[in-house]
Write a protein that holds these residues in place. Structure first.
Motif, short mmCIF file in Angstrom:
data_model
loop_
_atom_site.label_atom_id
_atom_site.label_comp_id
_atom_site.label_asym_id
_atom_site.label_seq_id
_atom_site.Cartn_x
_atom_site.Cartn_y
_atom_site.Cartn_z
N GLU A 121 12.88 51.84 -4.48
CA GLU A 121 11.62 52.23 -3.84
C GLU A 121 10.48 51.40 -4.42
N GLY B 295 5.85 50.74 -4.14
CA GLY B 295 4.57 51.23 -3.68
C GLY B 295 3.44 50.54 -4.41
N TYR C 289 4.64 48.14 -7.78
CA TYR C 289 5.44 49.07 -8.57
C TYR C 289 6.78 49.33 -7.88
N ASP D 119 0.78 52.48 -5.75
CA ASP D 119 0.22 53.43 -6.72
C ASP D 119 1.06 53.41 -7.99
N SER D 120 0.41 53.39 -9.15
CA SER D 120 1.13 53.28 -10.42
C SER D 120 2.06 54.46 -10.68
N GLY D 121 1.81 55.60 -10.06
CA GLY D 121 2.70 56.74 -10.19
C GLY D 121 3.69 56.84 -9.05
N LEU D 122 3.66 55.86 -8.17
CA LEU D 122 4.50 55.80 -6.97
C LEU D 122 4.38 57.05 -6.09
N SER D 123 3.15 57.59 -6.01
CA SER D 123 2.92 58.70 -5.07
C SER D 123 3.10 58.22 -3.63
N ASP D 124 3.05 56.91 -3.42
CA ASP D 124 3.23 56.31 -2.09
C ASP D 124 4.61 55.67 -1.96
N ALA D 125 5.58 56.09 -2.77
CA ALA D 125 6.90 55.46 -2.79
C ALA D 125 7.55 55.46 -1.41
#
Length: 142
Positions: free
Chosen positions: A60, A62, A106, A64-70
């Protein structure tokens, strides 16, 4: 000169750990590819003891650094396939690899066992960043 060491940046993706005895997904660290033009995940298996177990791979990415948009990586942005990176119980002590060439910053890897009802699973992974924009890469990697 045959120098690979100063051209790669290995990072922990999935740490070696106690055996997984169920179908819990193994999710990697989120890898930041900034400063590098290539990423390859190297997946390592130890003993895989359940005779029904299979291990699927998902990559996956994305912004966003937290992969909220993975989102799952499209096949065109992978080198190799997720199917080839997967394993079965018969793949004890083997390695697999899958590369990422997409444009997102990311990336993470997930290895998901299925049919692992009675076995012990040992799986880990390393993220190898390559083609750095600045040489040499840091040693030790940070």
């Amino acid at each position: 000169m045959r120098d690979l060491m100063n051209s790669i940046h290995p990072l922990r993706a999935i740490s070696p750990q106690a055996a997984v005895t169920d179908n819990t997904a193994l999710v990697s660290q989120i890898i930041d590819v900034r400063g590098y033009d290539s990423l390859t995940f190297v997946i390592l298996s130890g003993g895989l003891t359940d005779p029904n177990a299979t291990f699927s791979v998902l990559v996956e990415h994305g912004s966003d650094s937290g992969l909220s948009d993975a989102a799952a990586v499209a096949d065109d942005d992978l080198l190799g396939t997720e199917a080839l990176a997967g394993m079965t119980y018969a793949d004890d002590n083997e390695t697999r690899k899958i590369g990422y060439v997409g444009s997102k910053r990311y990336v993470r890897l997930t290895v998901t066992p299925s049919g692992n009802d009675s076995g012990n699973v040992f799986v880990s992974a390393v993220a190898v960043l390559g083609h750095p924009r600045m040489f040499p890469t840091p040693n030790p990697p940070v």
